[in-house]
Structure formats: structure tokens, C-alpha cells
Design a protein around this motif. Sequence first.
Motif, mmCIF file in Angstrom:
data_model
loop_
_atom_site.group_PDB
_atom_site.id
_atom_site.type_symbol
_atom_site.label_atom_id
_atom_site.label_comp_id
_atom_site.label_asym_id
_atom_site.label_seq_id
_atom_site.Cartn_x
_atom_site.Cartn_y
_atom_site.Cartn_z
ATOM 1 N N GLY A 60 30.363 42.338 -2.179
ATOM 2 C CA GLY A 60 29.381 43.005 -3.022
ATOM 3 C C GLY A 60 29.852 44.301 -3.621
ATOM 4 O O GLY A 60 29.120 44.937 -4.366
ATOM 5 N N ALA A 61 31.097 44.700 -3.351
ATOM 6 C CA ALA A 61 31.538 46.041 -3.719
ATOM 7 C C ALA A 61 32.663 46.051 -4.738
ATOM 8 O O ALA A 61 33.253 47.085 -4.971
ATOM 9 N N GLY A 62 32.976 44.947 -5.344
ATOM 10 C CA GLY A 62 34.142 44.900 -6.216
ATOM 11 C C GLY A 62 33.874 45.200 -7.666
ATOM 12 O O GLY A 62 34.801 45.282 -8.451
ATOM 13 N N SER A 63 32.623 45.330 -8.085
ATOM 14 C CA SER A 63 32.335 45.577 -9.492
ATOM 15 C C SER A 63 32.893 46.922 -9.935
ATOM 16 O O SER A 63 32.989 47.866 -9.152
ATOM 17 N N SER A 64 33.248 46.996 -11.193
ATOM 18 C CA SER A 64 33.875 48.217 -11.687
ATOM 19 C C SER A 64 32.905 49.389 -11.727
ATOM 20 O O SER A 64 33.313 50.535 -11.735
ATOM 21 N N ASN A 65 31.622 49.109 -11.781
ATOM 22 C CA ASN A 65 30.629 50.177 -11.862
ATOM 23 C C ASN A 65 29.922 50.397 -10.526
ATOM 24 O O ASN A 65 29.596 49.442 -9.830
ATOM 25 N N GLY A 66 29.692 51.636 -10.197
ATOM 26 C CA GLY A 66 28.753 51.957 -9.136
ATOM 27 C C GLY A 66 29.228 51.761 -7.716
ATOM 28 O O GLY A 66 28.402 51.647 -6.820
ATOM 29 N N PHE A 67 30.531 51.732 -7.443
ATOM 30 C CA PHE A 67 30.951 51.610 -6.043
ATOM 31 C C PHE A 67 30.717 52.946 -5.351
ATOM 32 O O PHE A 67 31.088 53.972 -5.889
ATOM 33 N N PRO A 68 30.122 53.012 -4.165
ATOM 34 C CA PRO A 68 29.686 51.859 -3.391
ATOM 35 C C PRO A 68 28.204 51.507 -3.564
ATOM 36 O O PRO A 68 27.711 50.637 -2.872
ATOM 37 N N SER A 69 27.490 52.196 -4.465
ATOM 38 C CA SER A 69 26.036 52.002 -4.507
ATOM 39 C C SER A 69 25.651 50.569 -4.831
ATOM 40 O O SER A 69 24.654 50.061 -4.320
ATOM 41 N N TYR A 70 26.414 49.890 -5.682
ATOM 42 C CA TYR A 70 26.097 48.503 -5.987
ATOM 43 C C TYR A 70 26.277 47.624 -4.757
ATOM 44 O O TYR A 70 25.708 46.531 -4.678
ATOM 45 N N ALA A 71 27.104 48.078 -3.825
ATOM 46 C CA ALA A 71 27.327 47.302 -2.605
ATOM 47 C C ALA A 71 26.134 47.366 -1.661
ATOM 48 O O ALA A 71 26.083 46.600 -0.707
ATOM 49 N N TYR A 72 25.186 48.261 -1.897
ATOM 50 C CA TYR A 72 23.981 48.254 -1.069
ATOM 51 C C TYR A 72 23.228 46.934 -1.270
ATOM 52 O O TYR A 72 23.131 46.123 -0.358
ATOM 53 N N PRO A 73 22.682 46.676 -2.467
ATOM 54 C CA PRO A 73 21.883 45.459 -2.633
ATOM 55 C C PRO A 73 22.703 44.186 -2.669
ATOM 56 O O PRO A 73 22.187 43.103 -2.339
ATOM 57 N N ALA A 74 23.968 44.259 -3.074
ATOM 58 C CA ALA A 74 24.802 43.056 -3.203
ATOM 59 C C ALA A 74 25.586 42.761 -1.933
ATOM 60 O O ALA A 74 26.356 41.799 -1.894
ATOM 61 N N SER A 75 25.389 43.557 -0.905
ATOM 62 C CA SER A 75 26.130 43.404 0.347
ATOM 63 C C SER A 75 26.082 41.977 0.878
ATOM 64 O O SER A 75 25.043 41.314 0.848
ATOM 65 N N ILE A 76 27.194 41.507 1.402
ATOM 66 C CA ILE A 76 27.230 40.192 2.029
ATOM 67 C C ILE A 76 26.302 40.158 3.234
ATOM 68 O O ILE A 76 25.787 39.104 3.621
ATOM 69 N N ARG A 77 26.040 41.300 3.834
ATOM 70 C CA ARG A 77 25.154 41.393 4.988
ATOM 71 C C ARG A 77 23.679 41.328 4.583
ATOM 72 O O ARG A 77 22.811 41.137 5.443
ATOM 73 N N ASN A 78 23.389 41.511 3.298
ATOM 74 C CA ASN A 78 22.007 41.479 2.811
ATOM 75 C C ASN A 78 21.125 42.524 3.503
ATOM 76 O O ASN A 78 19.915 42.334 3.649
ATOM 77 N N TRP A 79 21.714 43.653 3.904
ATOM 78 C CA TRP A 79 20.969 44.583 4.745
ATOM 79 C C TRP A 79 19.796 45.245 4.011
ATOM 80 O O TRP A 79 18.759 45.536 4.629
ATOM 81 N N VAL A 80 19.948 45.486 2.713
ATOM 82 C CA VAL A 80 18.841 46.095 1.970
ATOM 83 C C VAL A 80 17.605 45.222 2.053
ATOM 84 O O VAL A 80 16.487 45.695 2.304
ATOM 85 N N TRP A 81 17.801 43.911 1.884
ATOM 86 C CA TRP A 81 16.663 42.989 1.846
ATOM 87 C C TRP A 81 16.155 42.702 3.251
ATOM 88 O O TRP A 81 14.988 42.327 3.421
ATOM 89 N N ASP A 82 16.992 42.917 4.249
ATOM 90 C CA ASP A 82 16.550 42.787 5.631
ATOM 91 C C ASP A 82 15.593 43.917 6.012
ATOM 92 O O ASP A 82 14.848 43.806 6.989
ATOM 93 N N CYS A 83 15.611 45.012 5.239
ATOM 94 C CA CYS A 83 14.663 46.105 5.489
ATOM 95 C C CYS A 83 13.236 45.697 5.149
ATOM 96 O O CYS A 83 12.286 46.415 5.465
ATOM 97 N N ALA A 84 13.077 44.546 4.503
ATOM 98 C CA ALA A 84 11.742 44.004 4.255
ATOM 99 C C ALA A 84 11.276 43.125 5.406
ATOM 100 O O ALA A 84 10.161 42.600 5.356
ATOM 101 N N SER A 85 12.102 42.967 6.430
ATOM 102 C CA SER A 85 11.740 42.150 7.587
ATOM 103 C C SER A 85 11.168 43.025 8.694
ATOM 104 O O SER A 85 11.043 44.244 8.542
ATOM 105 N N ASP A 86 10.877 42.405 9.830
ATOM 106 C CA ASP A 86 10.413 43.154 10.994
ATOM 107 C C ASP A 86 11.564 43.609 11.879
ATOM 108 O O ASP A 86 11.343 44.134 12.967
ATOM 109 N N ASP A 87 12.800 43.444 11.420
ATOM 110 C CA ASP A 87 13.979 43.851 12.191
ATOM 111 C C ASP A 87 14.442 45.271 11.904
ATOM 112 O O ASP A 87 15.069 45.898 12.753
#
Length: 587
Positions: A60-87
Amino acid sequence: MKRINRLYIKSIFSALVISLLSCSDDFLTKEPKGVVVADLLNTPKGVDNLLIGAYSLLDGAGSSNGFPSYAYPASIRNWVWDCASDDAYKGTTLGDFATGGEVERYEALPTNQLIEQKWYVMYDGVSRANDVLKALAKAKVNMSEANVNVLSAQARFLRGFFHFRLQQMHFQIPYITEDVADPALVKNDHPVWDEVETDLQFAIDNLPESFPGEPGRATKWAAMAAKAHVHLFQKEFPAAKILLDAIIASGKFALVDNFRDNYTASTENNKESVFEIQSAVNDGTSQGFNGNPDSWTTNPYNRFLPTCCGMYQPSQDLVNAFKVDKDGLPLLGIGGPKYNDTNLKNDMGINSADNFVPDTHLLDPRLDWTVGRRGIPYLDWGINTGNEWVRDQVNGGPYIPIKQMFTKAAQKDASHTTFARATAINYRLYRYAHILLWRAECAIEENDLPKAMQLINQVRKRASDDFVMGKVNTYAFPSSVTIDVDYTKPAANYLLGEYKTFPSQAYAREALQMELRLETAMEGNRFFDLVRWEKDAEVLTKFVENDSKFRVFMKGAQYKKGVNDHWPIPQSQIDIQKGVLIQDPAF
């Protein structure tokens, strides 16, 4: 794929290729104007360089723009979207990462920047995979059919996978292939599960079982795991079962002896790993850009560790889930207490220097390999003394994550020498524990409960004696205190037992779903699992209700059934492709 990542960053030729072929403003790459560069790419070497560029976006971090911020939502771990869970919570401070707070509170609108950024990176990955296939069509005259098929299969695996990640997110998306004349005209008029399956099946049919010396390339087994995952999202259990049985019957994989070995740099690409996203540091790249991008922001932030930034903190509900009964089994709430009827005692709002005696409740030992909490050794970095180890308890609670943190002993090799936020810890996207538990899920749906229990118990048995050692006998931690620790004793009251019976299919489902949560907690799976089980509204409505009693940042949050199970199409993309893309009717 350490070699692949290093080539991507260090090769001037590859960097030029990627800059020329990366996404335009509408996120859908069009053919480059440079004929000379195109000719250079239409060679076996050029095709592989393009493929390397496509692989690089898996983190999720290879795009030419916005490293590392673009790697937040595009992370392979999907951690941003996991913040919508109960975990998990978005963590950090109130004003930091406000867009993540919108996800956490189910308030993310089509204008949310994180939604746009994930779209951008995933379609950049699709574009790069298509560029491989376009170049390959011209280069194959100089290549064997077998080599052409293997390269094509890798590109189609990646294309299918990037689309899969987007289809998880949205109600409908456009599926972009290499033969599309104008990607901007492709509609999102249906879910693209069938197209994803077609690409992944081609990968299964043409990929080898291994790439010696290059563990980061997708294999037949990785494609099987991915396609099984796609089937599970559609409740196509018989189709998933066939693929999972093939992986198990291959004999290529097994559970590693220690649960923790799935999260360290020194034990990467082990016998449990089916597909692993590679990371490397200290390889000559600036600030360790080949490192795990998640580690830049989601490791703890305190004066005891060289890391940042306190995002993605474990929830109280997750911690409660690790409570067990006298037989070492989870508290499922079927004929007995449920894990979240009461909270495990915690130090929320208590200063580190003040007295706090921890709970002695029986616990699954995987808790303290997943969640950092007061009075427990935090790997080999010392005793977690509570409040002072958390960036801001008020905005993230009293817990910190562990799984992607390197040990102090391994710091020299596992983290960047001058920028410790970048780490060499790989992310195990698909591991054998997933395969066993997914196969158990299929068994439950065909009511083969003995088979399901046997598979779940395999995973539980592995972790049954994997204890964090170090019993802390000090309960207040002023700066001058000498902490009394007995490293011959377990850090907490651990017990993990095996199931003796599944009395009903409903019980078995609860056991399986809990096991997936406990085994893969803080790995980005929970929200999407809840959605595919169609339990999101039930679970998350109750979660918000409970959490609002003691988490100020969750007060007023509301999970809306049929709305918050997906995210909207980015408004910016709707505007760019007017009359082509349609917005999710829920928004």
C-alpha cells in the motif's frame, strides 16, 4: 519479496518506469507517450521490472504520492478499516488523524480522504498489473510459453487481488483489464466477484508451487488461498472447501511451534506462511522505505520505545474476548457468561505511579502476544507500566499493539538504523492457521462438526503453552521504583483448553468466529469478517452501546445497518467519471 522490493527502489530504470506508468489524476493509467521507453519495456527484463513495480504496491505504500500517508488506508493489514470493528480504535490524540476518527465512528462520507487514497493506490496496482500484461503481449515473441504464462499469472493474481480489496470495501466497482480501450468509461454496474475469481483461477492454473530464493512472489498456493477467501465472502463454502483441502493435502505447510513466530523478522517465510508481504530495511533506501509501512504509525509512542505514533490501539472488547472459563475455553455466551458481560480490570485513568492490582481472571495466552497492557512484559523492552506507555489514554484507551513490534534484541536487524519507525517485519497475509480455520468454517456450514472441532483444536493447541513469562509483583511505578519481576513464572493466569464437543451448529459457528478473532486479532480482519458473517450490525451496535459508557470518543457514534457495512465510492472519482460511476445508494 525483499529482492523484489530492493530492485524496485534501487533500480533507476524501474523508478523511471513506475513514474511514467503510475496513475493519472483520474487514477486510471493511460498509455505513456514515450515510445522509446515503451520499447524498452517490451522485453523479458522490462516485463519483470514492471511486475516488480506491481508487487511493490501490495504493502500500500509504493505510490509516488503521499508516502507514507497513502499507506494508512491502502495498508495490506487493512488497519484503518479495522478501526470500524470492535477490535480497535484509531488511537493517537484527538486532533491527530481526524479522518480515521470518521471511520471509527461510522461517519466517513464520500469525501473522506482515506476512501479516496485507498481507491487511488488499489487502482494504481491494477494499472501496473495491466501494464505487465500489455508489455508481455509484445515481449512474448522472445520468451517461452511457460515463462509467459508464469509472468501473466503473477500479473493476473495481483490484478485480481487489488480488485478484491476494493470489492471488500464498496458495493460495486469497475473491473479494469488490459484490453480496455478507455478505463474511464468502465462502469461499476455490478459486483466483480466473478472477474476476480477468473483472474485468480488463471493464477492457480499457471503459477508454480514455489519461487526458490524469491518468497515474496505469488505461488499456486497463494492464489488458492486468495480464491478461497473470495469464495468465503460470497458464502460459496463448497468451492472454498476444495481449494483449502488442496492446500492442506499438499503437505507444504504446518503451524509453527510458537504463536509469536508469525510476527518476528527472524522467523519470516516459515512453514506456516502461505503468502507473506516482504519488508526490508538498511538496504540503502531513504528512511527504510522498503520497510513495513504500517510500523511508521501504528507502533506505540512513548519514551521507552524508538517508535511512533500510537495509532490503531486494541479495544477493551478485544481484551475481554481473551477471557476463558475453568476449562480454558472462550466465554461464548451460549448457556453461560459472555466475554463482554464485564470488563477485564484495567488501568484506564490511573497514573503509572499510582497503585493498580491487575485482574487474576483466566486468560488465553495469546492476549499478551497481541495486546500490551499494564504489569506485563512488553516483549524484551521492559515492563509496561501503564499510562506512560500510551500516547493518550483518553483518545485510545489503556492498551497498545504488539504483533508488529520488533524486539529490543533484534533492533539492529529488524528496524532502520537511523529511523527506527521503519521495520523489516513481514506481514503474513495468508498463513496456515487461516487455512485450517477457514476449512473449519466450511465444515460447520455442511454440519460436519467433528471435523470443524478437530481443525479449530489444532490452532488452539499450538498456543496452549506459549506463555509470556515474567510475573510482576510491583503494582505502582513511580520513576524511582525497582520493579520486582519473577521471569520463571507466567506473566498472567493463562489457560487455553481444547474443545471436547460442539453440541450444535450454532455453538460451532460461535466457536469458529471467536477463534478467528483471537488468532488474528490486530491483523486487520475483524471488520470484514463481521460483514461477511452478516453480524456487523448486531455486534457493532452492541459494541458502541457498551463502549460509550467508558470511551468518550465513542459517545454519539451510531452503526447503521445496511449503510456502514461498505464505504462509499470516492466523491472525487464520481465527479471525474460523471455519468459512468454510480454512488452506493446507501449514501
